[in-house]
Design a protein around this motif. Structure first.
Motif, PDB file in Angstrom:
ATOM      1  N   TYR A   1      -5.831   4.030 -55.221  1.00 35.53           N
ATOM      2  CA  TYR A   1      -4.433   4.667 -55.055  1.00 35.53           C
ATOM      3  C   TYR A   1      -3.989   5.710 -56.159  1.00 35.53           C
TER       4      TYR A   1
ATOM      5  N   PHE B   1       2.066   5.384 -52.375  1.00 39.74           N
ATOM      6  CA  PHE B   1       0.894   4.566 -51.987  1.00 39.74           C
ATOM      7  C   PHE B   1       1.031   4.272 -50.361  1.00 39.74           C
TER       8      PHE B   1
ATOM      9  N   ALA C   1       0.340   1.226 -59.418  1.00 38.91           N
ATOM     10  CA  ALA C   1      -0.932   1.381 -58.228  1.00 38.91           C
ATOM     11  C   ALA C   1      -1.327  -0.262 -58.506  1.00 38.91           C
TER      12      ALA C   1
END
Length: 240
Positions: A21, A109, A226
């Motif tokens: 990500y 994301f 992330a």
């Protein structure tokens, strides 16, 4: 939480997803850091000048030249001054205001997962609508608790662990603060080792860029989000 996995999601899987990500959205990681530090330093410098904090720092330097006792006495005196309190409030307000910026990365994301087009405006998803006040309310609560327990060393780590999933739970599942903390605590009991290792990796990688090369820190600083998203995705289920 996920109950349809034949086994616990592994640490390797969550770390690989987090780096995926992060690497997939490097431009937005950079944008995040530029906006974050731009607002942060502008605010800090403005209020430091407004409340005479630079002059206080000079007084501390002069006191330190005299003796350690003089420094401690002057620091205590200045710390209790009205201007220092106002600057502390302004600093806290800045941190609280910046917090919803993290939620924008969660949206980005999620768009990566859905293979949807990412737009710069997605970074500011946390500032959209009335939910903005919910997020800054949580941020204020989080920072106040963190400030109260900061000196204990161990308790801040526990507080981070107990609240690491609260933001995505509020953002994706519309949970209330204490409901999200309760779910976070349940997840922590089931996945303590996985969460602990991922948090440690996130912390080290987050600041590694600044240690090795300052510009690199602009890319690594947002990595924390992330890894939170990767853990959240593997541990929780949004199915009703």
């Amino acid at each position: 939480m996920q109950n349809n996995y034949p086994q616990k999601p592994g640490i390797n899987l969550m770390l690989k997803q987090a780096f995926y990500y992060w690497n997939k959205t490097l431009v937005f990681q950079l944008m995040f850091s530029i906006v974050y530090f731009g607002v942060f330093f502008t605010s800090v410098f403005f209020f430091a000048s407004k409340y005479g904090i630079w002059d206080q720092q000079q007084e501390l330097v002069e006191a330190f030249k005299m003796s350690t006792e003089a420094y401690v006495q002057k620091a205590t005196e200045l710390g209790q001054s009205e201007n220092s309190r106002y600057f502390s409030y302004a600093f806290l307000g800045t941190m609280v205001f910046l917090y919803p910026l993290n939620l924008g990365l969660f949206k980005i994301f999620r768009k990566v997962d859905l293979n949807e087009k990412i737009e710069p405006g997605d970074l500011f998803a946390g500032y959209s609508g009335l939910n903005f006040f919910k997020y800054i309310g949580y941020a204020l609560f989080w920072f106040l608790v963190y400030h109260m327990i900061f000196a204990t060393v161990i308790l801040p780590v526990i507080w981070i662990m107990v609240t690491v999933f609260v933001a995505p739970l509020m953002f994706f599942m519309d949970k209330r603060i204490f409901e999200a903390i309760a779910l976070n605590f349940q997840a922590l009991k089931m996945f303590f080792v996985e969460v602990l290792v991922c948090v440690m990796v996130a912390f080290l990688f987050k600041y590694m860029g600044f240690a090795l090369l300052f510009i690199g820190g602009l890319f690594t600083f947002p990595f924390w989000n992330a890894i939170i998203y990767a853990m959240y995705k593997n541990i929780f289920s949004e199915k009703s």
